[in-house]
Write a protein that holds these residues in place. Structure first.
Motif, short mmCIF file in Angstrom:
data_model
loop_
_atom_site.label_atom_id
_atom_site.label_comp_id
_atom_site.label_asym_id
_atom_site.label_seq_id
_atom_site.Cartn_x
_atom_site.Cartn_y
_atom_site.Cartn_z
N ILE A 82 -12.45 13.24 34.12
CA ILE A 82 -12.39 14.49 34.89
C ILE A 82 -11.77 14.22 36.25
N ALA A 83 -12.24 13.17 36.92
CA ALA A 83 -11.70 12.83 38.25
C ALA A 83 -10.21 12.51 38.15
N SER A 84 -9.83 11.77 37.15
CA SER A 84 -8.42 11.43 36.96
C SER A 84 -7.59 12.68 36.72
N THR A 85 -8.10 13.58 35.92
CA THR A 85 -7.40 14.84 35.64
C THR A 85 -7.18 15.65 36.91
N LEU A 86 -8.17 15.61 37.79
CA LEU A 86 -8.08 16.37 39.04
C LEU A 86 -7.37 15.60 40.16
N GLY A 87 -7.11 14.33 39.93
CA GLY A 87 -6.45 13.53 40.96
C GLY A 87 -7.36 13.19 42.13
N ILE A 88 -8.64 13.00 41.84
CA ILE A 88 -9.62 12.64 42.86
C ILE A 88 -10.37 11.40 42.41
N SER A 89 -11.14 10.83 43.31
CA SER A 89 -11.95 9.67 42.93
C SER A 89 -13.22 10.15 42.23
N VAL A 90 -13.82 9.25 41.47
CA VAL A 90 -15.08 9.57 40.80
C VAL A 90 -16.15 9.86 41.84
N ARG A 91 -16.12 9.14 42.94
CA ARG A 91 -17.10 9.36 44.01
C ARG A 91 -16.98 10.78 44.58
N THR A 92 -15.74 11.22 44.81
CA THR A 92 -15.54 12.58 45.32
C THR A 92 -16.02 13.60 44.30
N LEU A 93 -15.77 13.34 43.03
CA LEU A 93 -16.26 14.26 41.97
C LEU A 93 -17.77 14.36 42.04
N HIS A 94 -18.46 13.22 42.10
CA HIS A 94 -19.92 13.25 42.15
C HIS A 94 -20.41 13.91 43.44
N ARG A 95 -19.73 13.66 44.55
CA ARG A 95 -20.11 14.31 45.81
C ARG A 95 -19.97 15.83 45.70
N SER A 96 -18.96 16.29 44.97
CA SER A 96 -18.76 17.74 44.84
C SER A 96 -19.91 18.40 44.08
N PHE A 97 -20.62 17.63 43.27
CA PHE A 97 -21.76 18.17 42.52
C PHE A 97 -23.08 17.92 43.23
N SER A 98 -23.04 17.24 44.36
CA SER A 98 -24.28 16.84 45.04
C SER A 98 -25.11 18.01 45.54
N THR A 99 -24.50 19.15 45.79
CA THR A 99 -25.27 20.30 46.27
C THR A 99 -25.85 21.12 45.12
N SER A 100 -25.42 20.85 43.89
CA SER A 100 -25.99 21.57 42.75
C SER A 100 -27.17 20.78 42.20
N ASN A 101 -27.86 21.37 41.28
CA ASN A 101 -29.04 20.72 40.71
C ASN A 101 -28.71 19.86 39.49
N GLU A 102 -27.43 19.69 39.19
CA GLU A 102 -27.09 18.89 38.02
C GLU A 102 -25.89 18.00 38.29
N SER A 103 -25.87 16.90 37.55
CA SER A 103 -24.75 15.98 37.67
C SER A 103 -23.60 16.46 36.79
N VAL A 104 -22.50 15.77 36.88
CA VAL A 104 -21.33 16.11 36.07
C VAL A 104 -21.70 16.06 34.58
N MET A 105 -22.28 14.96 34.15
CA MET A 105 -22.58 14.81 32.73
C MET A 105 -23.74 15.69 32.28
N SER A 106 -24.68 16.02 33.17
CA SER A 106 -25.74 16.94 32.76
C SER A 106 -25.15 18.34 32.55
N LEU A 107 -24.12 18.70 33.31
CA LEU A 107 -23.42 19.96 33.06
C LEU A 107 -22.74 19.93 31.69
N VAL A 108 -22.10 18.82 31.37
CA VAL A 108 -21.45 18.69 30.06
C VAL A 108 -22.50 18.85 28.95
N ARG A 109 -23.62 18.14 29.08
CA ARG A 109 -24.68 18.24 28.05
C ARG A 109 -25.22 19.65 27.94
N ARG A 110 -25.45 20.30 29.09
CA ARG A 110 -25.99 21.66 29.08
C ARG A 110 -25.02 22.63 28.40
N ARG A 111 -23.75 22.52 28.74
CA ARG A 111 -22.75 23.42 28.13
C ARG A 111 -22.60 23.16 26.63
#
Length: 169
Positions: A82-111
């Motif tokens: 996902i980070a590669s697709t968006l052209g960002i670092s994995v750290r930035t991707l995880h930081r972007s989800f830090s204000t929500s109640n779920e991680s990147v992969m928990s969103l994938v599992r939930r969906r």
């Protein structure tokens, strides 16, 4: 010297991953992801990578959610892809989800669970639980059933039975 070699190996791995993401998107016919991944693959040679400073974390999280929705059936979906697709670092991707109640992969599992739930209700056939679990990339039917029960409060069989009873009422 060793850290420079390690960095070079990491850069090569990231470039290879970007190229693979681009090729996979092309094979699936996903033009938007293909274009973004291609841009990302080309930008690996440049020192500039998108950061939260260039864009708000909320915007990045929104774009990541769009990528997840388009790639939800991809068994290889990961924060790195996902980070590669968006052209960002994995750290930035995880930081972007830090204000929500779920991680990147928990969103994938939930969906994926929501999609599996929709399929189960539409099929109305408990015999297809294993097929639905496999389609939505759960490791096996028992893993799917445990997750389903934790979210919906009942096993798929009991859930379908209660739906059937409520329709009959």
């Amino acid at each position: 010297m060793r850290s420079q070699q390690h960095r070079k190996d990491g850069d090569r791995n990231e470039q290879a991953h970007s190229r693979l993401a681009f090729q996979a998107a092309q094979e699936r016919g996903d033009e938007h992801i293909s274009v973004v991944a291609q841009r990302s693959a080309k930008s690996q040679d440049l020192p500039h990578v998108r950061t939260a400073g260039n864009q708000s974390l909320r915007d990045i999280a929104g774009e990541a959610r769009e990528v997840i929705e388009r790639s939800i059936e991809d068994p290889d979906i990961s924060p790195a892809l996902i980070a590669s697709t968006l052209g960002i670092s994995v750290r930035t991707l995880h930081r972007s989800f830090s204000t929500s109640n779920e991680s990147v992969m928990s969103l994938v599992r939930r969906r994926r669970m929501q999609k599996a739930h929709e399929d189960l209700v539409q099929s109305d056939d408990i015999a297809k639980v294993s097929e639905i679990a496999a389609r939505w990339l759960f490791s096996d039917a028992s893993h799917f059933i445990r997750n389903f029960k934790s979210i919906y409060g009942a096993t798929p069989a009991a859930y379908l039975k209660s739906l059937e009873n409520s329709r009959d009422s």
